[in-house]
Design a protein around this motif. Sequence first.
Motif, PDB file in Angstrom:
ATOM      1  N   GLY A  68       0.797  -1.216   0.000  1.00 13.08           N
ATOM      2  CA  GLY A  68       0.000   0.000   0.000  1.00 13.08           C
ATOM      3  C   GLY A  68       0.832   1.269   0.000  1.00 13.08           C
ATOM      4  N   GLN A  69       2.081   1.175  -0.376  1.00 14.23           N
ATOM      5  CA  GLN A  69       2.969   2.331  -0.403  1.00 14.23           C
ATOM      6  C   GLN A  69       3.021   2.911  -1.813  1.00 14.23           C
ATOM      7  OE1 GLN A  69       6.728   1.201   1.245  1.00 14.23           O
ATOM      8  NE2 GLN A  69       5.828   0.504   3.163  1.00 14.23           N
ATOM      9  N   ALA A  70       1.929   3.548  -2.204  1.00 16.83           N
ATOM     10  CA  ALA A  70       1.800   4.060  -3.565  1.00 16.83           C
ATOM     11  C   ALA A  70       2.844   5.121  -3.876  1.00 16.83           C
ATOM     12  CB  ALA A  70       0.396   4.613  -3.782  1.00 16.83           C
ATOM     13  N   MET A  71       3.093   6.029  -2.947  1.00 19.63           N
ATOM     14  CA  MET A  71       4.064   7.102  -3.201  1.00 19.63           C
ATOM     15  C   MET A  71       5.470   6.536  -3.404  1.00 19.63           C
ATOM     16  SD  MET A  71       2.304   9.760  -3.447  1.00 19.63           S
ATOM     17  CE  MET A  71       3.580  10.982  -3.529  1.00 19.63           C
ATOM     18  N   ALA A  72       5.847   5.550  -2.607  1.00 20.98           N
ATOM     19  CA  ALA A  72       7.167   4.931  -2.759  1.00 20.98           C
ATOM     20  C   ALA A  72       7.247   4.177  -4.083  1.00 20.98           C
ATOM     21  CB  ALA A  72       7.445   3.986  -1.590  1.00 20.98           C
ATOM     22  N   ALA A  73       6.135   3.539  -4.491  1.00 23.72           N
ATOM     23  CA  ALA A  73       6.113   2.824  -5.769  1.00 23.72           C
ATOM     24  C   ALA A  73       6.255   3.804  -6.931  1.00 23.72           C
ATOM     25  CB  ALA A  73       4.817   2.022  -5.904  1.00 23.72           C
ATOM     26  N   ILE A  74       5.573   4.932  -6.846  1.00 24.90           N
ATOM     27  CA  ILE A  74       5.678   5.946  -7.903  1.00 24.90           C
ATOM     28  C   ILE A  74       7.106   6.487  -7.960  1.00 24.90           C
ATOM     29  CG2 ILE A  74       4.928   8.257  -8.608  1.00 24.90           C
ATOM     30  CD1 ILE A  74       2.143   7.498  -7.414  1.00 24.90           C
ATOM     31  N   LYS A  75       7.697   6.729  -6.801  1.00 30.28           N
ATOM     32  CA  LYS A  75       9.069   7.238  -6.749  1.00 30.28           C
ATOM     33  C   LYS A  75      10.037   6.230  -7.367  1.00 30.28           C
ATOM     34  CE  LYS A  75      12.683   8.803  -3.648  1.00 30.28           C
ATOM     35  NZ  LYS A  75      13.177   8.800  -2.285  1.00 30.28           N
ATOM     36  N   LEU A  76       9.877   4.955  -7.031  1.00 27.27           N
ATOM     37  CA  LEU A  76      10.734   3.926  -7.592  1.00 27.27           C
ATOM     38  C   LEU A  76      10.596   3.875  -9.107  1.00 27.27           C
ATOM     39  CD1 LEU A  76      12.620   1.428  -7.329  1.00 27.27           C
ATOM     40  CD2 LEU A  76      10.548   0.058  -7.099  1.00 27.27           C
ATOM     41  N   TYR A  77       9.358   3.875  -9.590  1.00 27.10           N
ATOM     42  CA  TYR A  77       9.138   3.801 -11.042  1.00 27.10           C
ATOM     43  C   TYR A  77       9.694   5.053 -11.724  1.00 27.10           C
ATOM     44  CZ  TYR A  77       7.144   2.557 -15.489  1.00 27.10           C
ATOM     45  OH  TYR A  77       7.017   2.221 -16.807  1.00 27.10           O
ATOM     46  N   TYR A  78       9.536   6.194 -11.096  1.00 28.27           N
ATOM     47  CA  TYR A  78      10.055   7.458 -11.620  1.00 28.27           C
ATOM     48  C   TYR A  78      11.571   7.380 -11.784  1.00 28.27           C
ATOM     49  CZ  TYR A  78      11.301  12.446 -11.611  1.00 28.27           C
ATOM     50  OH  TYR A  78      11.826  13.666 -11.913  1.00 28.27           O
ATOM     51  N   GLU A  79      12.246   6.815 -10.791  1.00 35.47           N
ATOM     52  CA  GLU A  79      13.706   6.731 -10.811  1.00 35.47           C
ATOM     53  C   GLU A  79      14.220   5.732 -11.845  1.00 35.47           C
ATOM     54  OE1 GLU A  79      14.623   5.822  -6.754  1.00 35.47           O
ATOM     55  OE2 GLU A  79      14.342   7.898  -6.092  1.00 35.47           O
ATOM     56  N   VAL A  80      13.555   4.584 -11.968  1.00 44.45           N
ATOM     57  CA  VAL A  80      14.085   3.544 -12.860  1.00 44.45           C
ATOM     58  C   VAL A  80      13.644   3.713 -14.312  1.00 44.45           C
ATOM     59  CG1 VAL A  80      14.281   1.873 -10.991  1.00 44.45           C
ATOM     60  CG2 VAL A  80      12.233   1.871 -12.414  1.00 44.45           C
ATOM     61  N   SER A  81      12.530   4.389 -14.542  1.00 49.30           N
ATOM     62  CA  SER A  81      12.017   4.474 -15.917  1.00 49.30           C
ATOM     63  C   SER A  81      12.523   5.690 -16.670  1.00 49.30           C
ATOM     64  CB  SER A  81      10.490   4.498 -15.909  1.00 49.30           C
ATOM     65  OG  SER A  81      10.015   5.727 -15.386  1.00 49.30           O
ATOM     66  N   GLY A  82      12.820   6.763 -15.946  1.00 51.95           N
ATOM     67  CA  GLY A  82      13.232   7.984 -16.617  1.00 51.95           C
ATOM     68  C   GLY A  82      12.054   8.780 -17.161  1.00 51.95           C
ATOM     69  N   LEU A  83      10.843   8.358 -16.854  1.00 53.25           N
ATOM     70  CA  LEU A  83       9.646   9.082 -17.286  1.00 53.25           C
ATOM     71  C   LEU A  83       9.341  10.204 -16.302  1.00 53.25           C
ATOM     72  CD1 LEU A  83       7.333   6.104 -18.310  1.00 53.25           C
ATOM     73  CD2 LEU A  83       8.670   7.579 -19.803  1.00 53.25           C
ATOM     74  N   GLY A  84       8.402  11.056 -16.657  1.00 49.75           N
ATOM     75  CA  GLY A  84       7.983  12.139 -15.783  1.00 49.75           C
ATOM     76  C   GLY A  84       7.158  11.619 -14.618  1.00 49.75           C
ATOM     77  N   LEU A  85       6.881  12.514 -13.698  1.00 51.10           N
ATOM     78  CA  LEU A  85       6.146  12.151 -12.495  1.00 51.10           C
ATOM     79  C   LEU A  85       4.712  11.719 -12.808  1.00 51.10           C
ATOM     80  CD1 LEU A  85       6.499  11.878  -9.505  1.00 51.10           C
ATOM     81  CD2 LEU A  85       5.835  14.257  -9.222  1.00 51.10           C
ATOM     82  N   ARG A  86       4.021  12.467 -13.682  1.00 53.76           N
ATOM     83  CA  ARG A  86       2.643  12.124 -14.026  1.00 53.76           C
ATOM     84  C   ARG A  86       2.593  10.773 -14.765  1.00 53.76           C
ATOM     85  NH1 ARG A  86      -0.544  16.746 -16.481  1.00 53.76           N
ATOM     86  NH2 ARG A  86      -0.832  17.180 -14.283  1.00 53.76           N
TER      87      ARG A  86
END
Length: 189
Positions: A68-86
């Motif tokens: 249930g750690q959505a913010m941490a999951a978004i942060k992880l995906y943001y860091e590894v994918s190189g995509l924008g935050l949205r």
Amino acid sequence: MESLLIPLLILVAVTVAVVLATRAWSRRQQKPGGPEQAPPDSAELARAAAARLSEDEHRRLYALIAQGQAMAAIKLYYEVSGLGLRASRDAVAALAAHPQPFRSAPQKPSEPEPDDDETPQRFPYRYRAIASKGDVTREVSSNMLNDEIYGRIRTLAKSGDIEAAATALTKHSDITMKQAREFLALLDD
């Protein structure tokens, strides 16, 4: 005066709702593509998002989603994918809504594969190939044969390349070249 207060409040509430709806509609019309442009399919977005992850990143991301750690999951995906935050937020939401198994990227062979594999694979079952002509019947039984390999051998034999077919048959079974040639001679023309 009190009898007019309730209808007046209702009239104000309806007016505010109409104004807000009109503003939302006009903003939607101003976006490039307009309302007729459909958002990308969520399941397709999930498949594309999962394809960007390594096995370890995939495991860590789904662990965060499961906790249930959505913010941490978004942060992880943001860091590894190189995509924008949205885009990362949308990808994590799609991955949560449509869980994807990890699939390693298909590796392209540097050279075209030959018809016969270098080392035959052993299967957990025993494959039986039977050929007969008249009263003569031959059988080849092996756990290195399957329908695909036997089909290639038959195709080679039917195209007239008996030696290549016999070599492939001996490679995927425990018979001699002589036995392989005898077997292939019995195949239907």
